[in-house]
Design a protein around this motif. Structure first.
Motif, PDB file in Angstrom:
ATOM      1  N   GLU A  14       0.826  -1.213   0.000  1.00 35.49           N
ATOM      2  CA  GLU A  14       0.000   0.000   0.000  1.00 35.49           C
ATOM      3  C   GLU A  14       0.859   1.262   0.000  1.00 35.49           C
ATOM      4  OE1 GLU A  14      -2.151  -1.603   3.281  1.00 35.49           O
ATOM      5  OE2 GLU A  14      -4.007  -1.671   2.104  1.00 35.49           O
ATOM      6  N   SER A  17       2.424   1.586  -3.375  1.00 31.26           N
ATOM      7  CA  SER A  17       1.417   2.026  -4.344  1.00 31.26           C
ATOM      8  C   SER A  17       1.281   3.545  -4.357  1.00 31.26           C
ATOM      9  CB  SER A  17       0.048   1.436  -4.017  1.00 31.26           C
ATOM     10  OG  SER A  17       0.036   0.064  -4.265  1.00 31.26           O
ATOM     11  N   LEU A  27      -3.215   2.958 -11.501  1.00 29.19           N
ATOM     12  CA  LEU A  27      -3.575   1.695 -10.854  1.00 29.19           C
ATOM     13  C   LEU A  27      -4.661   0.993 -11.664  1.00 29.19           C
ATOM     14  CD1 LEU A  27      -3.105  -0.044  -8.287  1.00 29.19           C
ATOM     15  CD2 LEU A  27      -5.004   1.212  -7.264  1.00 29.19           C
ATOM     16  N   ASP A  30      -6.101  -3.670  -8.104  1.00 26.65           N
ATOM     17  CA  ASP A  30      -5.880  -3.369  -6.690  1.00 26.65           C
ATOM     18  C   ASP A  30      -6.277  -4.578  -5.858  1.00 26.65           C
ATOM     19  OD1 ASP A  30      -5.645  -2.402  -4.139  1.00 26.65           O
ATOM     20  OD2 ASP A  30      -6.867  -0.613  -4.474  1.00 26.65           O
ATOM     21  N   ALA A  32      -4.537  -5.097  -3.008  1.00 29.90           N
ATOM     22  CA  ALA A  32      -3.766  -4.776  -1.807  1.00 29.90           C
ATOM     23  C   ALA A  32      -4.437  -5.451  -0.612  1.00 29.90           C
ATOM     24  CB  ALA A  32      -3.716  -3.266  -1.611  1.00 29.90           C
ATOM     25  N   VAL A  36      -0.594  -5.240  -6.441  1.00 34.82           N
ATOM     26  CA  VAL A  36      -1.178  -4.157  -7.244  1.00 34.82           C
ATOM     27  C   VAL A  36      -0.483  -4.147  -8.597  1.00 34.82           C
ATOM     28  CG1 VAL A  36      -1.881  -2.648  -5.334  1.00 34.82           C
ATOM     29  CG2 VAL A  36       0.419  -2.435  -6.298  1.00 34.82           C
ATOM     30  N   SER A  48       4.013  -4.060 -11.711  1.00 35.88           N
ATOM     31  CA  SER A  48       3.270  -4.567 -10.556  1.00 35.88           C
ATOM     32  C   SER A  48       4.171  -4.712  -9.344  1.00 35.88           C
ATOM     33  CB  SER A  48       2.576  -5.889 -10.895  1.00 35.88           C
ATOM     34  OG  SER A  48       3.505  -6.863 -11.267  1.00 35.88           O
TER      35      SER A  48
END
Length: 104
Positions: A14, A17, A27, A30, A32, A36, A48
């Motif tokens: 996270e 990201s 993105l 997702d 997460a 991601v 990724s």
């Protein structure tokens, strides 16, 4: 042949990201906190990040992104709090390059 995607490991997907979204990646998957996937704003390649318990040892991973307006991009990212280890400079191998380290 075309490059589909690069996948890198992360201790905190996270947090990573947020960093790559700030850089301008979009993105597209997702999942997460374990995975991601992003697409680059230009081109077809994707990028990724997957969750790991420990990062690999050694020199790590180097990723090169390209931008036609590097100086403007760096200035905009600095305003968003991104810290660069090296500001844009012309290299002897005919590239203009900057360097930064992601949050992991």
């Amino acid at each position: 042949m075309d490059l589909n995607q690069i996948t890198i490991p992360s201790l905190d997907v996270e947090k990573a990201s947020e960093f790559y979204i700030t850089l301008g990646l979009h993105l597209i998957v997702d999942a997460a906190p374990r995975y991601v996937r992003f697409e680059c704003p230009d081109g077809e390649s994707t990028f990724s990040i997957h969750k790991v318990d420990t990062l690999p040892k050694g020199d790590g991973i180097t990723i090169y992104f390209e931008d036609d307006n590097l100086d403007d991009l760096v200035s905009n990212l600095q305003k968003k709090g991104i810290i660069f280890n090296q500001l844009p400079e012309d290299k002897s191998y005919l590239w203009r390059e900057t360097r930064l380290i992601d949050s992991d």
